[in-house]
Design a protein around this motif. Structure first.
Motif, PDB file in Angstrom:
ATOM      1  N   LEU A   1      75.505  33.266 -95.821  1.00  0.00           N
ATOM      2  CA  LEU A   1      76.700  33.317 -94.966  1.00  0.00           C
ATOM      3  C   LEU A   1      77.066  34.732 -94.555  1.00  0.00           C
ATOM      4  CD1 LEU A   1      78.993  30.725 -96.811  1.00  0.00           C
ATOM      5  CD2 LEU A   1      77.455  30.331 -94.883  1.00  0.00           C
ATOM      6  N   GLN A   2      76.550  35.711 -95.308  1.00  0.00           N
ATOM      7  CA  GLN A   2      76.872  37.120 -95.062  1.00  0.00           C
ATOM      8  C   GLN A   2      78.374  37.398 -95.155  1.00  0.00           C
ATOM      9  OE1 GLN A   2      74.656  40.079 -94.387  1.00  0.00           O
ATOM     10  NE2 GLN A   2      73.611  38.570 -95.682  1.00  0.00           N
ATOM     11  N   ILE A   3      79.027  36.718 -96.102  1.00  0.00           N
ATOM     12  CA  ILE A   3      80.413  36.992 -96.444  1.00  0.00           C
ATOM     13  C   ILE A   3      80.539  36.906 -97.964  1.00  0.00           C
ATOM     14  CG2 ILE A   3      81.467  36.182 -94.284  1.00  0.00           C
ATOM     15  CD1 ILE A   3      82.067  33.512 -95.645  1.00  0.00           C
ATOM     16  N   PRO A   4      81.566  37.538 -98.551  1.00  0.00           N
ATOM     17  CA  PRO A   4      81.733  37.425-100.002  1.00  0.00           C
ATOM     18  C   PRO A   4      82.006  35.983-100.422  1.00  0.00           C
ATOM     19  CG  PRO A   4      83.055  39.232 -99.123  1.00  0.00           C
ATOM     20  CD  PRO A   4      82.547  38.460 -97.948  1.00  0.00           C
ATOM     21  N   VAL A   5      81.472  35.613-101.568  1.00  0.00           N
ATOM     22  CA  VAL A   5      81.693  34.291-102.158  1.00  0.00           C
ATOM     23  C   VAL A   5      82.415  34.493-103.485  1.00  0.00           C
ATOM     24  CG1 VAL A   5      80.563  32.268-103.160  1.00  0.00           C
ATOM     25  CG2 VAL A   5      79.693  33.244-101.025  1.00  0.00           C
ATOM     26  N   ILE A   6      83.648  33.983-103.570  1.00  0.00           N
ATOM     27  CA  ILE A   6      84.471  34.145-104.776  1.00  0.00           C
ATOM     28  C   ILE A   6      84.447  32.834-105.543  1.00  0.00           C
ATOM     29  CG2 ILE A   6      86.753  34.692-105.684  1.00  0.00           C
ATOM     30  CD1 ILE A   6      86.145  35.639-102.163  1.00  0.00           C
ATOM     31  N   CYS A   7      83.970  32.874-106.785  1.00  0.00           N
ATOM     32  CA  CYS A   7      83.769  31.659-107.573  1.00  0.00           C
ATOM     33  C   CYS A   7      84.818  31.528-108.668  1.00  0.00           C
ATOM     34  CB  CYS A   7      82.376  31.668-108.197  1.00  0.00           C
ATOM     35  SG  CYS A   7      81.062  31.536-106.970  1.00  0.00           S
ATOM     36  N   GLY A   8      85.438  30.357-108.734  1.00  0.00           N
ATOM     37  CA  GLY A   8      86.433  30.049-109.745  1.00  0.00           C
ATOM     38  C   GLY A   8      87.759  29.705-109.098  1.00  0.00           C
ATOM     39  N   PRO A   9      88.545  28.854-109.767  1.00  0.00           N
ATOM     40  CA  PRO A   9      88.333  28.328-111.120  1.00  0.00           C
ATOM     41  C   PRO A   9      87.414  27.112-111.152  1.00  0.00           C
ATOM     42  CG  PRO A   9      90.454  27.581-110.294  1.00  0.00           C
ATOM     43  CD  PRO A   9      89.890  28.492-109.255  1.00  0.00           C
ATOM     44  N   VAL A  10      86.721  26.952-112.270  1.00  0.00           N
ATOM     45  CA  VAL A  10      85.896  25.762-112.481  1.00  0.00           C
ATOM     46  C   VAL A  10      86.798  24.531-112.621  1.00  0.00           C
ATOM     47  CG1 VAL A  10      84.283  24.641-114.060  1.00  0.00           C
ATOM     48  CG2 VAL A  10      84.028  27.068-113.559  1.00  0.00           C
ATOM     49  N   GLU A  11      87.920  24.699-113.317  1.00  0.00           N
ATOM     50  CA  GLU A  11      88.843  23.583-113.571  1.00  0.00           C
ATOM     51  C   GLU A  11      89.984  23.591-112.542  1.00  0.00           C
ATOM     52  OE1 GLU A  11      87.952  21.446-115.571  1.00  0.00           O
ATOM     53  OE2 GLU A  11      86.570  22.423-116.941  1.00  0.00           O
ATOM     54  N   GLY A  12      89.634  23.680-111.280  1.00  0.00           N
ATOM     55  CA  GLY A  12      90.646  23.833-110.241  1.00  0.00           C
ATOM     56  C   GLY A  12      91.603  22.670-110.131  1.00  0.00           C
ATOM     57  N   THR A  13      91.109  21.451-110.312  1.00  0.00           N
ATOM     58  CA  THR A  13      91.956  20.277-110.105  1.00  0.00           C
ATOM     59  C   THR A  13      93.137  20.256-111.067  1.00  0.00           C
ATOM     60  OG1 THR A  13      90.026  19.036-109.346  1.00  0.00           O
ATOM     61  CG2 THR A  13      91.969  17.775-109.933  1.00  0.00           C
ATOM     62  N   SER A  14      92.867  20.435-112.355  1.00  0.00           N
ATOM     63  CA  SER A  14      93.963  20.393-113.330  1.00  0.00           C
ATOM     64  C   SER A  14      94.887  21.594-113.157  1.00  0.00           C
ATOM     65  CB  SER A  14      93.405  20.343-114.756  1.00  0.00           C
ATOM     66  OG  SER A  14      92.564  21.454-115.022  1.00  0.00           O
TER      67      SER A  14
ATOM     68  N   ASP B   1      91.615  29.114 -86.204  1.00  0.00           N
ATOM     69  CA  ASP B   1      92.268  30.118 -85.363  1.00  0.00           C
ATOM     70  C   ASP B   1      92.308  31.477 -86.057  1.00  0.00           C
ATOM     71  OD1 ASP B   1      94.117  29.652 -87.336  1.00  0.00           O
ATOM     72  OD2 ASP B   1      95.719  28.968 -85.999  1.00  0.00           O
ATOM     73  N   PHE B   2      91.419  31.659 -87.035  1.00  0.00           N
ATOM     74  CA  PHE B   2      91.261  32.937 -87.731  1.00  0.00           C
ATOM     75  C   PHE B   2      89.780  33.136 -88.024  1.00  0.00           C
ATOM     76  CE2 PHE B   2      92.102  29.541 -90.769  1.00  0.00           C
ATOM     77  CZ  PHE B   2      91.048  29.658 -91.643  1.00  0.00           C
ATOM     78  N   LYS B   3      89.407  34.356 -88.305  1.00  0.00           N
ATOM     79  CA  LYS B   3      88.017  34.632 -88.673  1.00  0.00           C
ATOM     80  C   LYS B   3      87.831  34.334 -90.155  1.00  0.00           C
ATOM     81  CE  LYS B   3      84.452  38.229 -88.768  1.00  0.00           C
ATOM     82  NZ  LYS B   3      83.406  37.270 -88.389  1.00  0.00           N
ATOM     83  N   ILE B   4      86.843  33.509 -90.470  1.00  0.00           N
ATOM     84  CA  ILE B   4      86.548  33.190 -91.867  1.00  0.00           C
ATOM     85  C   ILE B   4      85.872  34.406 -92.494  1.00  0.00           C
ATOM     86  CG2 ILE B   4      85.247  31.696 -93.423  1.00  0.00           C
ATOM     87  CD1 ILE B   4      85.496  29.485 -91.276  1.00  0.00           C
ATOM     88  N   GLU B   5      86.574  35.041 -93.428  1.00  0.00           N
ATOM     89  CA  GLU B   5      86.092  36.297 -93.998  1.00  0.00           C
ATOM     90  C   GLU B   5      85.504  36.140 -95.388  1.00  0.00           C
ATOM     91  OE1 GLU B   5      89.440  38.907 -93.802  1.00  0.00           O
ATOM     92  OE2 GLU B   5      89.228  39.266 -91.632  1.00  0.00           O
TER      93      GLU B   5
END
Length: 482
Positions: free
Chosen positions: A431-444, A405-409
């Motif tokens: 995708l023609q949208i910004p891709v933000i990478c990180g964190p690599v260790e997201g789970t912990s 229900d929102f635009k994926i930006e």
């Protein structure tokens, strides 16, 4: 607690983060509104085969927990609490006297093959999906429970209740039993609307639904570390917290987003792409597309699609290594970049790529059969795999946008795949949208921050994300002009 107390105190949290092949003990430190983390202990994990059945050696895992806590205690760091996250669906059986009955079965055990069809004879497939919003996968807990009840010697016949993997391990540490929501939400037994078990599902299968405990939400205190464990390890008496026990739920909690207008990609051997929703999305279209609804923190739903990820590359590398060609990740990225214009692609989710004996040969055969150009070099194969993944991401993002229900930006990428520069740029271009990478260790990081929230150091999910965004480095890839 005052804002001044929040930012000027130093707090340490211990996160046990378990995967299917290894586990880690991570110390997270929150100080002056910033989070840092450090690996304290790493240990192996793996499926244990006994008489043709596959198990998790939960007692060996417990021994590693003890070893990790000894090391942490010896460091002199005062730990505030402990949290545990693991994979989903698997569980252990608890007897009337509180004992653990045998080893938990592993989701990789083929004992559930053909079981979903037997369940559908009682609970029709679409009805089951509409009741739970859970994608149909043969290792879902509901199918495992049914399969175990068909085995005359299974411990489940003597079980008073079952505990999912993170809850089983916290029980071993505290002697207290809970059933944490996010991990239970992978079971195929949860009503996503009221966030509780639909016990009628087991009842209709002729299985006692009393084996299911009452649900608790992420951030609930399980209990205190057992006195005998404190004595053995040197740890102080501290609480064990039921964090988002499902590792993906903890990972999604770590996304450093500023607002809700994003999709996420948890990228590794397998990829999970989805959106965060305030309500479950369960309808005929989501059923036909086999999109799942899993529990998140603060009342959120993880509406996501499973995608084959770097499995394609990892398995191709095995072929190349057998043939005497070994590459590190930097070399692979350079090879892919040099062949970036290679035009052919496959569907990564084609069943033929699930477990082929030779992935490289299987991909080449699929391309030949479809009349496409076949890679002549390993670099062209890398390019083919990378472009195939990004092409899939286009399809899934479009699919998710139909429900959002929102635009994926923007797309947030977390996990090991977030460090792949070439794939990240190709994804932004596709995708023609910004891709933000990180964190690599997201789970912990998610595990640690949920503990911090329980300690009263952060207010809510968005406060957690603000701290994470201020504490880690991310890399943003913008679409290149076509």
């Amino acid at each position: 607690m005052s804002q001044n107390q929040n930012t000027n105190s130093v707090h340490h949290f211990l996160a046990f983060d378990l995967g299917a092949t290894s586990g880690r003990a991570i110390i997270g430190t929150l100080s002056d509104g910033k989070l840092t983390s450090e690996e304290a202990y790493r240990f192996p994990n793996g499926v244990k085969e006994i008489d043709g059945k596959y198990y998790w050696d939960v007692f060996a895992l417990f021994d590693h927990f003890i070893a990790a806590m000894k090391k942490v205690a010896a460091s002199g760091i005062k730990i505030d609490s402990i949290g545990i996250d693991t994979w989903g669906v698997d569980f252990g059986c608890i007897g009337e006297d509180g004992s653990i009955l045998g080893l938990p079965r592993a989701y990789r055990d083929p004992y559930t093959e053909g079981v979903p069809e037997k369940v559908f004879a009682v609970l029709p497939k679409e009805e089951l999906y509409q009741a739970t919003g859970t994608q149909i996968m043969n290792f879902n807990t509901i199918f495992q429970i049914y399969a175990q009840f068909q085995e005359p010697d299974s411990p489940i016949h003597q079980a008073k209740e079952i505990l999912f993997m993170p809850d089983l391990l916290s029980y071993m540490l505290t002697g207290e039993k809970v059933c944490e929501y996010t991990d239970a939400s992978t079971s195929g037994l949860i009503n996503p609307r009221n966030r509780d078990f639909d016990r009628s599902l087991l009842d209709r299968l002729g299985i006692k639904s009393s084996i299911l405990r009452e649900i608790v939400q992420p951030g609930t205190k399980v209990g205190m570390l057992k006195p005998e464990i404190c004595a053995e390890t040197g740890m102080e008496s501290i609480p064990v917290i039921a964090v988002a026990g499902h590792d993906t739920a903890s990972a999604i909690a770590s996304i450093p987003a500023a607002d809700e207008k994003f999709a996420y990609l948890s990228s590794g051997t397998w990829s999970l792409m989805g959106i965060e929703s305030r309500t479950p999305i369960v309808n005929k279209e989501s059923y036909e597309l086999n999109i799942t609804n899993e529990g998140g923190i603060d009342g959120t739903t993880r509406f996501l699609k499973n995608i084959t990820g770097m499995w394609l590359l990892e398995q191709s590398r095995k072929t190349w290594e057998k043939e005497g060609r070994t590459y590190n990740y930097a070399q692979i990225e350079a090879m892919g970049l040099a062949a970036v214009d290679f035009p052919s692609t496959i569907d990564p989710d084609d069943p033929r790529f699930a477990a082929p004996k030779d992935m490289d040969a299987e991909i080449k055969a699929a391309l030949a059969e479809s009349g496409q150009q076949v890679p002549k070099t390993d670099g062209e194969m890398v390019s083919c795999i990378y472009h195939s993944l990004t092409k899939k991401y286009i399809d899934v993002i479009a699919m998710l946008q139909r429900f959002a229900d929102f635009k994926i930006e923007k797309l947030h990428v977390i996990g090991g795949g977030s460090s792949n520069k070439l794939v990240s740029q190709l994804t932004a271009n596709a995708l023609q949208i910004p891709v933000i990478c990180g964190p690599v260790e997201g789970t912990s990081i998610g595990n640690i921050m949920i503990q911090a929230k329980t300690a009263g150091l952060v207010k809510d999910l968005w406060d957690m994300r603000r701290i994470i965004a201020n504490s880690i480095e991310t890399k943003t890839y913008y679409p290149e002009s076509k």
